[in-house]
Enzyme design. Sequence first.
Site, PDB file in Angstrom:
ATOM      1  N   PRO A 188       0.775  -1.247   0.000  1.00  0.00           N
ATOM      2  CA  PRO A 188       0.000   0.000   0.000  1.00  0.00           C
ATOM      3  C   PRO A 188       0.808   1.300   0.000  1.00  0.00           C
ATOM      4  CG  PRO A 188       0.020  -0.954   2.185  1.00  0.00           C
ATOM      5  CD  PRO A 188       0.728  -1.934   1.286  1.00  0.00           C
ATOM      6  N   CYS A 189       1.381   1.641  -1.136  1.00  0.00           N
ATOM      7  CA  CYS A 189       2.114   2.902  -1.246  1.00  0.00           C
ATOM      8  C   CYS A 189       1.176   4.101  -1.164  1.00  0.00           C
ATOM      9  CB  CYS A 189       2.945   2.936  -2.525  1.00  0.00           C
ATOM     10  SG  CYS A 189       2.045   2.530  -4.022  1.00  0.00           S
ATOM     11  N   HIS A 190      -0.127   3.878  -1.366  1.00  0.00           N
ATOM     12  CA  HIS A 190      -1.085   4.984  -1.244  1.00  0.00           C
ATOM     13  C   HIS A 190      -1.176   5.492   0.191  1.00  0.00           C
ATOM     14  CE1 HIS A 190      -3.433   1.291  -0.520  1.00  0.00           C
ATOM     15  NE2 HIS A 190      -4.150   2.037   0.307  1.00  0.00           N
TER      16      HIS A 190
END
Length: 157
Positions: free
Chosen positions: A119-121
């Site tokens: 989850p780079c978001h």
Amino acid sequence: MRWSVVDSPIGELSLAVDDAGLCRVTFQRLDRPAASDPLLSRAAEQLTAYFAGELQEFDLPLSVRSGSEFERAVWGQLSKIPYGEMQTYGEVARIVGDAGAARAVGTACNRNPLPVVVPCHRVVGAGGKMVGFGGGIPTKRHLLELEARISFEDRWT
């Protein structure tokens, strides 16, 4: 690699698996022949459940064969950010051992081969500023709002 496409609220996602696990998620339909594969089906099911607010943690074998040592450290840290929470680029840099590498963390996030699943978001600019995302800021906002809503509902219902 074997490929498939998943429809989602943020548009079509192309998924790829190899013999070791899920190895690629992209934010657009790629012109690849679709394959029938149990792991692709499982990944598609989990992404669908995630977007429906029914899944908060992916349970898939991952196959990441690229990335520098620093990028792999960043991607590892991304996987530890809890659902519905965020860390800044600076915080991630400090955690992986280079407090001055916030921009390098941004580059590593941009090179993440498994967005959404890794989850780079959940990484934001200082003060929670919405900056940078390979899928675009509206997509990042959508993912963060989805997780915030589900987290809030889980806490208060």
